[in-house]
Design an enzyme around this catalytic site. Structure first.
Site, PDB file in Angstrom:
ATOM      1  N   TRP A   1      88.029  89.006  39.729  1.00  0.00           N
ATOM      2  CA  TRP A   1      89.148  88.110  39.418  1.00  0.00           C
ATOM      3  C   TRP A   1      90.013  87.819  40.657  1.00  0.00           C
ATOM      4  O   TRP A   1      91.228  87.627  40.556  1.00  0.00           O
ATOM      5  CB  TRP A   1      90.002  88.669  38.276  1.00  0.00           C
ATOM      6  CG  TRP A   1      89.205  88.858  37.010  1.00  0.00           C
ATOM      7  CD1 TRP A   1      88.535  89.980  36.624  1.00  0.00           C
ATOM      8  CD2 TRP A   1      88.948  87.869  36.000  1.00  0.00           C
ATOM      9  NE1 TRP A   1      87.885  89.776  35.437  1.00  0.00           N
ATOM     10  CE2 TRP A   1      88.127  88.485  35.020  1.00  0.00           C
ATOM     11  CE3 TRP A   1      89.345  86.553  35.805  1.00  0.00           C
ATOM     12  CZ2 TRP A   1      87.685  87.817  33.881  1.00  0.00           C
ATOM     13  CZ3 TRP A   1      88.917  85.885  34.677  1.00  0.00           C
ATOM     14  CH2 TRP A   1      88.089  86.500  33.728  1.00  0.00           C
TER      15      TRP A   1
ATOM     16  N   LYS B   1      87.072  82.380  34.547  1.00  0.00           N
ATOM     17  CA  LYS B   1      88.030  81.302  34.358  1.00  0.00           C
ATOM     18  C   LYS B   1      88.122  80.525  35.659  1.00  0.00           C
ATOM     19  O   LYS B   1      87.443  80.847  36.639  1.00  0.00           O
ATOM     20  CB  LYS B   1      89.418  81.849  33.984  1.00  0.00           C
ATOM     21  CG  LYS B   1      89.511  82.522  32.624  1.00  0.00           C
ATOM     22  CD  LYS B   1      90.965  82.908  32.305  1.00  0.00           C
ATOM     23  CE  LYS B   1      91.087  83.553  30.949  1.00  0.00           C
ATOM     24  NZ  LYS B   1      92.495  83.843  30.578  1.00  0.00           N
TER      25      LYS B   1
ATOM     26  N   ASP C   1      86.475  63.176  12.544  1.00  0.00           N
ATOM     27  CA  ASP C   1      87.772  63.506  11.965  1.00  0.00           C
ATOM     28  C   ASP C   1      88.856  62.559  12.482  1.00  0.00           C
ATOM     29  O   ASP C   1      88.843  62.131  13.637  1.00  0.00           O
ATOM     30  CB  ASP C   1      88.142  64.952  12.340  1.00  0.00           C
ATOM     31  CG  ASP C   1      89.542  65.319  11.910  1.00  0.00           C
ATOM     32  OD1 ASP C   1      89.759  65.413  10.692  1.00  0.00           O
ATOM     33  OD2 ASP C   1      90.419  65.491  12.780  1.00  0.00           O
TER      34      ASP C   1
ATOM     35  N   GLU D   1      86.321  59.369   8.882  1.00  0.00           N
ATOM     36  CA  GLU D   1      87.442  59.726   8.016  1.00  0.00           C
ATOM     37  C   GLU D   1      88.554  58.709   8.270  1.00  0.00           C
ATOM     38  O   GLU D   1      89.346  58.856   9.197  1.00  0.00           O
ATOM     39  CB  GLU D   1      87.941  61.148   8.306  1.00  0.00           C
ATOM     40  CG  GLU D   1      88.988  61.587   7.291  1.00  0.00           C
ATOM     41  CD  GLU D   1      89.875  62.725   7.768  1.00  0.00           C
ATOM     42  OE1 GLU D   1      90.383  63.464   6.917  1.00  0.00           O
ATOM     43  OE2 GLU D   1      90.083  62.862   8.986  1.00  0.00           O
TER      44      GLU D   1
END
Length: 682
Positions: free
Chosen positions: A99, A134, A350, A404
């Site tokens: 990290w 990350k 959606d 939708e």
């Protein structure tokens, strides 16, 4: 005296002949054809631009193969790229480098893309399967550890609850065996089972992809449904969001298992002849910066609109900037990824209404065509949706695309070439709203059959709809399912099969009639939500602080449906018989229902569809003897489905073995109260 000529300016112009099929078929669209033409021309120009620089739309939709962490065998290592034009610096961090934010900085390339190369000779073992990583992003406001935009897998630490990307490199590629599965053959008309993998177990915990494949798919197949629509697959940080606050668009939620487990589910569905739709969320995204894309490069305007326009007023979430080419490409690539990597057969999009209009449909009544084609329309979003439907249909032939949308936009479910947006179906959102409103506010004896019939059949000619009596929306805590509205407290106390309670008898009867009417007359497809087909007794409430993190309401009690001593099984038996009848008769592929009799006094509707005659008596107490009505074809008829059959919790009042014969195009039947009979010619 010479006759004066009428000034040319006062001569009314000749009516313009529409050129688009959409306007030809709907005269009310003729004044708006220029808008439709501009949309079509813009789409063609964008496609031409894409093809010029990328070869094809499918090839353009490969951002996920460039962004994120990808292994490049030709270069002999991993390449990590990120689009972050506003960032000052980026560094890849993780288990592989302790990290350390200084160990693996990215270099800025063209067009705001950053890159770092990690050779196999040094990093293959260090980037081991399961290791976490990350990206550290430095902006003018400082540095933050972020999740990569195109990560393929995110996992949550059980102690800290922190999410991180995870290297996923299975020992061997998944072996698909669904090569012979064809969507069109499996789904001549969609009978959709909407489901949530995590809440599909009876135990109070999160279910898995494998469990769903092994335990729930057999139930779906036996019930007659030919499509399963999966919710909450795209990774989301908050379980209770039902999967609608997505953070990681390319990651299958690790709560339910591995990517290979999801592939196993889809492959198994295909083996059983069931198509699989992904409930995809491109209408908005979670606003969390730690897990999602919000303010990724510090500019405030990367994937989302800047300022107030980038925030949804009702959903507490971020809104994509569909006009930005990089965002278009990112979202289109997301569609290709799910179709290609996981073999999904299409999507339920959606929140399409929110995408179509700048006001997102909030507090707006769509009462005229100006609402659809005026300044409120978001032309960038419409272009994106046209690109999306074009890509999906080109990349996977026969793919099913459902919108939708509650606005009723004309052309939403018509082909692009006609001036449409390209969806195959829209959800008939007014039908469940009507049923709930009726049960809440109108006594049974005052049900307005005219309004009911209008609600069931009021849809645009040529645009197919998915009808449903209830979906997950009606099952959420704070509302009640139809079964809960009908049975009320009796759903806990009067569900023994032979319990004579009149309130439970009324609820049982109406639950069946509501479903029959919705399926038979409401659309060209049908949908139910997991468990509602047998009247699941409770709402859905995911673990949260307010319920002491309980899973009690985030599960499905299959044992109720399996118990022959309970009314739940009777409801499930009826749903199964109804769905199988619809499949056998290709009912939903037939034209719309034709009303044969509307009898407000006796509360009877008689209609015909697909060669079947439906007789529905909604009267609270009146059973009708020698009830006569006209039919289109003379001959002999027999009952092929009676809601009063004892296996469905009925009383076996009509004689289902009797053969009825027309006299002067009329049939005469005995129709008990709160009973539906379906007849077919012998």
């Amino acid at each position: 005296m010479a006759k004066s000529k009428t000034p040319a300016s006062t001569i009314p112009p000749a009516p313009r002949r529409p050129s688009l099929a959409l306007a030809k078929n709907d005269p009310w669209l003729v004044p708006y054809e220029p808008v439709l033409q501009r949309r079509l021309e813009r789409l063609r120009a964008r496609l031409a631009e894409i093809e010029q620089y990328h070869g094809s739309l499918s090839q353009y939709a490969t951002a996920h193969q460039q962004l994120g962490l990808n292994h490049d065998a030709s270069r002999g290592g991993y390449v990590y790229r990120e689009w972050a034009p506003g960032a000052e610096a980026l560094a890849l961090i993780g288990d592989f480098n302790g990290w350390d934010r200084r160990a693996n900085p990215l270099q800025r390339l063209d067009f705001g893309v950053w890159e770092v190369f990690l050779p196999d000779s040094e990093y293959l073992d260090r980037l081991a399967p399961g290791s976490r990583y990350k990206v550290h992003v430095v902006t003018a406001a400082g540095g933050k550890d972020r999740l990569p935009a195109a990560l393929r897998r995110a996992v949550q630490d059980e102690q800290t609850k922190d999410f991180a990307a995870q290297v996923w490199r299975p020992a061997a590629p998944f072996v698909w065996t669904d090569q012979k599965f064809k969507i069109a053959a499996a789904v001549p008309e969609p009978l959709i089972y909407e489901a949530h993998v995590g809440m599909a177990t009876e135990e109070g915990r999160v279910g898995t992809y494998r469990e769903f494949a092994e335990n729930i798919l057999p139930r779906i197949a036996a019930a007659g449904y030919n499509v399963v629509q999966l919710m909450a697959i795209m990774e989301h940080p908050y379980y209770g969001s039902f999967g609608y606050h997505v953070a990681n668009l390319f990651a299958a939620s690790s709560r339910f298992g591995t990517p290979e487990d999801l592939k196993f589910l889809v492959n198994e569905a295909h083996r059983r002849g069931i198509a699989v739709l992904l409930d995809i969320v491109h209408s908005h995204a979670v606003k969390n910066e730690a897990e999602g894309l919000a303010d990724f490069d510090g500019s405030g305007n990367l994937y989302f609109h800047k300022g107030a326009r980038g925030n949804h007023p009702g959903w507490d979430s971020k809104l994509f900037d569909y006009g930005r080419p990089e965002v278009q490409q990112f979202l289109l690539s997301n569609l290709r990824y799910w179709l290609e990597e996981f073999h999904f057969d299409g999507f339920r999009f959606d929140g399409v209404t929110s995408m179509l209009y700048h006001h997102h449909g909030e507090g707006v009544a769509f009462v005229g065509y100006d609402n659809y084609f005026g300044p409120a329309a978001d032309e960038d979003a419409i272009l994106y949706l046209q690109l999306a439907t074009t890509l999906a249909h080109e990349f996977k032939k026969g793919s099913l695309l459902i919108a939708e949308d509650m606005s009723g936009l004309p052309g939403l479910c018509r082909p692009i070439k006609e001036g449409g947006v390209g969806f195959d179906y829209r959800l008939a959102m007014g039908i469940p709203d009507f049923w709930i409103k009726l049960l809440k506010h109108t006594p049974d004896e005052h049900w307005p059959l005219g309004d009911l019939w209008h609600t069931l059949t009021n849809r645009r000619v040529g645009e197919k709809t998915i009808a449903y009596a209830e979906s997950h929306d009606q099952a959420l805590v704070g509302d009640k399912t139809l079964a809960h509205w009908l049975f009320d407290a009796g759903i806990y106390t009067h569900m023994q099969a032979h319990d004579p309670d009149p309130g439970a008898a009324r609820a049982l009867a109406l639950h069946k009639l509501i479903r029959l009417l919705t399926l038979a007359a409401g659309g060209e497809g049908y949908l139910t939500f997991i468990g509602n087909e047998f009247g699941h007794p409770e709402w859905v409430d995911f673990p949260r602080e307010g319920n002491n993190w309980s899973y009690h309401f985030a599960r499905r009690q299959w044992s109720l449906a399996d118990n022959p001593d309970l009314k739940f099984q009777q409801l499930g038996n009826f749903d199964k018989a109804l769905v199988h009848l619809a499949r056998a008769r290709h009912l939903l592929a037939a034209g719309p229902a034709t009303l044969l009799k509307h009898d407000e006094e006796n509360k009877v509707l008689v209609f015909e569809r697909g060669g079947l005659v439906f007789v529905v008596n909604l009267h609270v107490e009146k059973s009708l003897t020698d009830y006569r009505f006209w039919v289109t074809e003379e001959g002999k008829y027999r009952v092929v489905l009676s809601s009063d059959n004892r296996q469905f919790g009925g009383f076996d009042r009509p004689d289902e073995s009797f053969e009825y014969e027309t006299y002067e195009h009329q049939l005469s039947l005995y129709v008990p109260s709160r009973v539906a009979l379906v007849l077919a010619m012998s």
